[in-house]
Design an enzyme around this catalytic site. Structure first.
Site, PDB file in Angstrom:
ATOM      1  N   ASP A   1      31.178  -8.530  12.740  1.00 40.59           N
ATOM      2  CA  ASP A   1      30.723  -9.572  13.668  1.00 40.59           C
ATOM      3  C   ASP A   1      29.219  -9.815  13.634  1.00 40.59           C
ATOM      4  OD1 ASP A   1      29.958  -7.198  14.845  1.00 40.59           O
ATOM      5  OD2 ASP A   1      30.411  -7.852  16.869  1.00 40.59           O
ATOM      6  N   GLU A   2      28.534  -9.325  12.609  1.00 37.79           N
ATOM      7  CA  GLU A   2      27.081  -9.444  12.574  1.00 37.79           C
ATOM      8  C   GLU A   2      26.581  -9.751  11.170  1.00 37.79           C
ATOM      9  OE1 GLU A   2      25.847  -5.757  15.285  1.00 37.79           O
ATOM     10  OE2 GLU A   2      24.316  -6.413  13.883  1.00 37.79           O
TER      11      GLU A   2
ATOM     12  N   ASP B   1      24.976 -12.620  15.887  1.00 43.32           N
ATOM     13  CA  ASP B   1      25.892 -11.666  16.481  1.00 43.32           C
ATOM     14  C   ASP B   1      26.986 -12.449  17.209  1.00 43.32           C
ATOM     15  OD1 ASP B   1      26.802  -9.243  17.297  1.00 43.32           O
ATOM     16  OD2 ASP B   1      25.288  -8.934  18.856  1.00 43.32           O
TER      17      ASP B   1
END
Length: 419
Positions: free
Chosen positions: A145-146, A13
Site C-alpha cells: 500500500d505504499e 500511502d
DNA sequence: TCTGGGGTCCTCGGGCCC
DNA sequence: TCTGGGGCCCGAGGACCC
C-alpha cells in the site's frame, strides 16, 4: 524558472488500505465496526446461499447482497489470531492492529470479523501502482500500500512543489479503484514519508527544506522511519522526545551513545538529510514461509503433526522459489517457543537449490542444533542468498518439475533428528 | 485472552586467511 | 615462531517495517 529542477520526492500511502478494499466489496458494512484478521469466515457460506439469487448475481458484486446478520461476530470467533486492521468505528472501541482477536471481542463483541484476503489486496495494489507508473515511471515499491515516486523530472512535477501532480495521481487512482490515498512531497524520501501522514486521509502535504524547523522538529522522534519502540525508549531515557531535541545533540554525542552507524544516521535524519535514491527495481534477498499453530505443539508428543507441517513449509518455499524463478543456498529455520522466545538456525549449502527435498534436508540439519525443551508455537523455513535460476550454470534440483513427493521418510526429519 | 506473516538491514562474535 | 591487525564470510539475534 531554473534550468536544474529541484529534487521532489513523493511518498504515497493508501488510506486504510485493507479495510477500504473490504468495504468496496461489502458496502453494507460501512459505518459498522469491522476487524480484519484471523482465519475462517461465515462469508463463503453466505455467498453460496446467494448463488441462485438472480438479483445478486446480476449486480456484478454478489457480496454486497450478503445480509449484515450473516457475517461472523467477534464474540462467536474461536481460535487464535491478531487483528491486521480495524475500521474507524471499531477503533472507537479501543480496538487496534496487532491486538489479539479474543481481547478485541471483549471490547466490542458485536464487531464483524473478516479474514485477511491478501490476493485481493495484491490485485488492487497492482492496479493503483500501474496508474502511478503511467504518470511517473520512477516508482519504488514499499509494500502493498505504499510507494515512493520521483517527481523531479516528471512534467508538472515541480508545479506548486509537487501538489499538482500529487492531485492528478490521487484523482486517477480514485476514479479507477474507488480508493483514496495520501501523498507527501518533499526534497527526499525521509521527509516525504513524514509528510504523507500530515493530512490523512485523502490529503496532500508539501514540505520544503525551509520547513524543517516549523513542520518536522516539533514531531516525536518515533515519526522518523527507522526509529522504533526500542530506539525511542532509549532516546526518551536521555530526555530526547522530539526531532528538534534530537537535532540539538551533536553528531559525536549520538555516535558515542548509539554507535557510528546509527548515531550518524540519527543526526542526518534529525536535520532532514537523506540522499537515498528512488529504487525502481530490486531483487529479493530471501523467501520464507512460517506458520503459527492452532495450539502449542510438543517436539516429542506432536512429532507427527510437526513433521507434516515442516514438510509442507519446505514445499511451499520451494514452490515460491520455482514460481518466481529463484534458487537459494542459505537454508534456515525459525522457531517461536511458548514463551515467545525466538531461535533461528541456518546453514549455507555448496549448491543453489529450489528443491523441496534439499531444503527439507538442510532445514532438518538446522533443527538438530536447537534445544527443544519448550513447546513450540511457530515454525518457519527460510531460503536466503538468492540468485535468479536462469542466470546460474546448471543448478541441481531446480528443474521445473514442481514439488517432489515427500516420500516414505516423511516425519523422519523431525523425529529422527531430535534424539 | 496474550501477542501474524513476510520481509530488510544491522551488529556482533568467531573462524579463516593474508 | 609468535603476535597482531584487517578483510571476509558465516551464523545468531535483534530492530524495524508494512
Amino acid at each position: 524558472m531554473s534550468d536544474t529542477p529541484i529534487r521532489r520526492i513523493a511518498h504515497l500511502d493508501m488510506d486504510a488500505f485493507y479495510a477500504s478494499v473490504e468495504l468496496l466489496r461489502y458496502p453494507q458494512l460501512k459505518g459498522l465496526p469491522v476487524v480484519i484478521g484471523g482465519g475462517r469466515s461465515a462469508v463463503q457460506a453466505a455467498l453460496d446461499k446467494l448463488a441462485d439469487d438472480p438479483a445478486a448475481q446480476a449486480s456484478g458484486n454478489p457480496r454486497a447482497h450478503i445480509p449484515v446478520e450473516a457475517f461472523q461476530r467477534l464474540k462467536d470467533y474461536v481460535g487464535r489470531g491478531v487483528i491486521t486492521t480495524a475500521t474507524y468505528p471499531a477503533r472507537q472501541f479501543g480496538i487496534g492492529s496487532a491486538m489479539g482477536l479474543m481481547k478485541a471481542a471483549k471490547l466490542c463483541p458485536q464487531a464483524i470479523q473478516l479474514p485477511v484476503d491478501f490476493d485481493e489486496y495484491r490485485r488492487f495494489s497492482r492496479q493503483f501502482k500501474q496508474i502511478i507508473l503511467d504518470i511517473a515511471p520512477q516508482m519504488e515499491n514499499r509494500g502493498v500500500d505504499e510507494v515512493y515516486i520521483d517527481f523531479t523530472d516528471v512534467p508538472g512535477g515541480q508545479r506548486e512543489g509537487g501538489r499538482v501532480l500529487a492531485r492528478l495521481i490521487q484523482k486517477n487512482i480514485l476514479d479507477a479503484t474507488g480508493l483514496t490515498c495520501s501523498v507527501g512531497v518533499a526534497p527526499n524520501k525521509l521527509l516525504a514519508k513524514m509528510a504523507s501522514e500530515f493530512n490523512k486521509p485523502n490529503g496532500i502535504a508539501i514540505v520544503h527544506e525551509h520547513d524543517l524547523q516549523s513542520l518536522i522538529w516539533p514531531l516525536a522522534c518515533r515519526k522518523i522511519n527507522g526509529i522504533g519502540p526500542k530506539a525511542d525508549a532509549r532516546l526518551q531515557g536521555y530526555g530526547i522526545h522530539t526531532i528538534g531535541e534530537l537535532a540539538a545533540k551533536s553528531e559525536q554525542w549520538l555516535i558515542d551513545h548509539f554507535g557510528p552507524s546509527t548515531g550518524s544516521w540519527m543526526h542526518r535524519a534529525a536535520w532532514g538529510r537523506d540522499d537515498r535514491p528512488v529504487v525502481t527495481e530490486s531483487e529479493p534477498v530471501s523467501m520464507s514461509r512460517e506458520t503459527t499453530f492452532e495450539r502449542d505443539l510438543h517436539a516429542v508428543r506432536d512429532k507427527a503433526e510437526l513433521g507434516t507441517i515442516f514438510t509442507r513449509l519446505c514445499e511451499q518455499v520451494a514452490a515460491d522459489l520455482q514460481r518466481k524463478g529463484y534458487v537459494g543456498r542459505t537454508i534456515g529455520i525459525k522457531l517461536r517457543f511458548d514463551d515467545f522466545k525466538i531461535a533461528t538456525r541456518d546453514q549455507t549449502l555448496a549448491q543453489y537449490t529450489a528443491d523441496a527435498r534439499a531444503i527439507r534436508d538442510a532445514a532438518g540439519q538446522c533443527l538438530k542444533r536447537v534445544p527443544l525443551q519448550r513447546r513450540l508455537r511457530l515454525l518457519g523455513v527460510r531460503v536466503g542468498s538468492l540468485a535468479k535460476a536462469d542466470e546460474l550454470p546448471a543448478v541441481a534440483g531446480t528443474a521445473a518439475h514442481g514439488v517432489r513427493e515427500a516420500g516414505p521418510a516423511q516425519g523422519d526429519i523431525w523425529t529422527g533428528q531430535l534424539f
